[in-house]
Design a protein around this motif. Structure first.
Motif, PDB file in Angstrom:
ATOM      1  N   ILE A 234      11.715 -13.645  -0.736  1.00 29.06           N
ATOM      2  CA  ILE A 234      11.699 -13.274  -2.158  1.00 29.06           C
ATOM      3  C   ILE A 234      10.362 -12.632  -2.512  1.00 29.06           C
ATOM      4  O   ILE A 234      10.311 -11.606  -3.202  1.00 29.06           O
ATOM      5  N   GLU A 235       9.286 -13.211  -2.035  1.00 33.84           N
ATOM      6  CA  GLU A 235       7.959 -12.652  -2.309  1.00 33.84           C
ATOM      7  C   GLU A 235       7.840 -11.241  -1.746  1.00 33.84           C
ATOM      8  O   GLU A 235       7.290 -10.345  -2.398  1.00 33.84           O
ATOM      9  N   GLU A 236       8.387 -11.024  -0.556  1.00 29.39           N
ATOM     10  CA  GLU A 236       8.328  -9.703   0.061  1.00 29.39           C
ATOM     11  C   GLU A 236       9.071  -8.673  -0.780  1.00 29.39           C
ATOM     12  O   GLU A 236       8.586  -7.554  -0.989  1.00 29.39           O
ATOM     13  N   ARG A 237      10.248  -9.035  -1.295  1.00 27.91           N
ATOM     14  CA  ARG A 237      11.027  -8.101  -2.110  1.00 27.91           C
ATOM     15  C   ARG A 237      10.344  -7.831  -3.445  1.00 27.91           C
ATOM     16  O   ARG A 237      10.330  -6.698  -3.927  1.00 27.91           O
ATOM     17  N   VAL A 238       9.777  -8.872  -4.027  1.00 27.25           N
ATOM     18  CA  VAL A 238       9.082  -8.700  -5.304  1.00 27.25           C
ATOM     19  C   VAL A 238       7.875  -7.791  -5.129  1.00 27.25           C
ATOM     20  O   VAL A 238       7.649  -6.869  -5.925  1.00 27.25           O
ATOM     21  N   GLU A 239       7.097  -8.024  -4.085  1.00 27.34           N
ATOM     22  CA  GLU A 239       5.904  -7.216  -3.848  1.00 27.34           C
ATOM     23  C   GLU A 239       6.276  -5.772  -3.528  1.00 27.34           C
ATOM     24  O   GLU A 239       5.539  -4.848  -3.873  1.00 27.34           O
ATOM     25  N   CYS A 240       7.410  -5.570  -2.882  1.00 27.75           N
ATOM     26  CA  CYS A 240       7.873  -4.212  -2.595  1.00 27.75           C
ATOM     27  C   CYS A 240       8.167  -3.472  -3.902  1.00 27.75           C
ATOM     28  O   CYS A 240       7.816  -2.291  -4.058  1.00 27.75           O
ATOM     29  N   CYS A 241       8.796  -4.154  -4.852  1.00 33.05           N
ATOM     30  CA  CYS A 241       9.060  -3.551  -6.166  1.00 33.05           C
ATOM     31  C   CYS A 241       7.765  -3.250  -6.902  1.00 33.05           C
ATOM     32  O   CYS A 241       7.604  -2.172  -7.486  1.00 33.05           O
ATOM     33  N   PHE A 242       6.843  -4.188  -6.857  1.00 30.45           N
ATOM     34  CA  PHE A 242       5.568  -3.988  -7.540  1.00 30.45           C
ATOM     35  C   PHE A 242       4.793  -2.831  -6.916  1.00 30.45           C
ATOM     36  O   PHE A 242       4.148  -2.049  -7.626  1.00 30.45           O
ATOM     37  N   ALA A 243       4.858  -2.704  -5.596  1.00 29.23           N
ATOM     38  CA  ALA A 243       4.158  -1.610  -4.923  1.00 29.23           C
ATOM     39  C   ALA A 243       4.733  -0.262  -5.338  1.00 29.23           C
ATOM     40  O   ALA A 243       3.987   0.717  -5.505  1.00 29.23           O
ATOM     41  N   SER A 244       6.044  -0.184  -5.504  1.00 27.46           N
ATOM     42  CA  SER A 244       6.655   1.078  -5.925  1.00 27.46           C
ATOM     43  C   SER A 244       6.231   1.444  -7.346  1.00 27.46           C
ATOM     44  O   SER A 244       5.998   2.622  -7.652  1.00 27.46           O
TER      45      SER A 244
END
Length: 326
Positions: A234-244
């Protein structure tokens, strides 16, 4: 936001000599590569540009070739590597690449203005998705204000609870500090309410309730944050969204100058002197454009000369003095 492009990378298998040439090129000082025709010199040059671009993102690379054909071929290869298109500039004849994009100064200005409009539309959609009624997509300045005042605080709130236990998350649902994340904005239309309910129904994890950009990322593959995912996933997916999102606003900051510069000539000068990180030209154009480049205070940090052995001594010397008044 439009779907992310597949990660670009160089799929070539390098020989030991090619790897040594690339490593030597990354070191400070002068490096020379000598090899017969057909041994992949241009592939090495392309990869060296790619490595320098990512190793020193604030620096500028000047690429000199003997002919326009060589320059076009190298730029065609660079387009297939993870180098931002807005950072590529070709000071050459106004020829079009195979995909229809022109990499000359005016073509870069047109590309940046089109990207600006596209990203501002994304900002408008993002602002609406979090319940903002102001037109934050009017300009790069208003978009940056949205990022600083609304988006960044919500990202920091979300990051602060990523490692909380389930019991803590249940209690935090009623915490006033997190209402911006969990409560549906009162200004939502019926369609937005339906989309909000769709997100809640499809994403069953507790952290999904706190995700601050539910409607904006609803077009991602759903369920996006199901309870079956581990906390690290979940953290990985959230951080991916934030990075975009961070990438979106970072790119818009580079385009703010185009709102202040009103003429195409000033915009082209900005692309040449500031925005472009990989600048390519032929040795003949380096000679003919030297006065213009010096007048614009052109500068670079790394110089790559392709097929220098086939140039005259003067042609190989001129690129060295493109940023020094002599």
């Amino acid at each position: 936001m439009e779907e992310e492009e597949e990660e670009k990378k160089n799929s070539l298998r390098w020989t030991v000599s090619q790897v040594e040439a690339i490593c030597n090129g990354l070191k400070e000082g002068v490096s020379m590569m000598i090899s017969p025709s057909g041994t992949g010199k241009r592939s090495v040059v392309t990869e060296l540009v790619n490595r320098l671009y990512h190793a020193h993102p604030e620096e500028r690379i000047l690429l000199i070739t003997r002919s326009t054909h060589q320059l076009n071929e190298i730029f065609s290869r660079l387009m297939n590597l993870p180098i931002e298109k807005r950072h590529l500039l070709r000071l050459s004849e106004k020829e079009y690449m195979k995909n229809g994009d022109e990499y000359g100064q005016l073509g870069r200005v047109s590309y940046c203005l089109q990207r600006r409009e596209l990203l501002l539309e994304c900002v408008k959609r993002l602002a609406v998705s979090v319940g903002c009624v102001e037109d934050y997509g009017y300009s790069c300045e208003t978009a940056d204000h949205l990022y600083v005042s609304v988006i960044l605080p919500r990202m920091e709130l979300m990051r602060s609870i990523l490692h909380e236990s389930e019991d803590s998350l249940v209690k935090l649902r009623e915490d006033p500090r997190f209402l911006d994340l969990t409560a549906m904005p009162s200004c939502f239309s019926k369609e937005q309410v339906r989309l909000w309910d769709d997100w809640k129904n499809q994403n069953s994890s507790l952290l999904a309730d706190f995700f601050p950009f539910k409607l904006f990322f609803l077009d991602q593959q759903q369920p996006f944050l199901p309870s079956s995912l581990s906390s690290s996933q979940i953290e990985e997916r959230v951080e991916c969204c934030f990075a975009s999102l961070q990438s979106l606003f970072s790119e818009l900051r580079e385009y703010r100058a185009f709102e202040l510069l009103r003429t195409n000539q000033h915009r082209m000068d900005y692309v040449l002197t500031t925005q472009a990180h990989v600048i390519g030209m032929t040795s003949a154009e380096a000679a003919s454009l030297r006065s213009y480049l010096l007048e614009k205070d052109f500068h670079y940090d790394s110089l790559l000369v392709v097929d220098a052995s086939e140039m005259t001594e003067l042609e190989t010397f001129l690129p060295l003095v493109l940023q020094v008044r002599v």
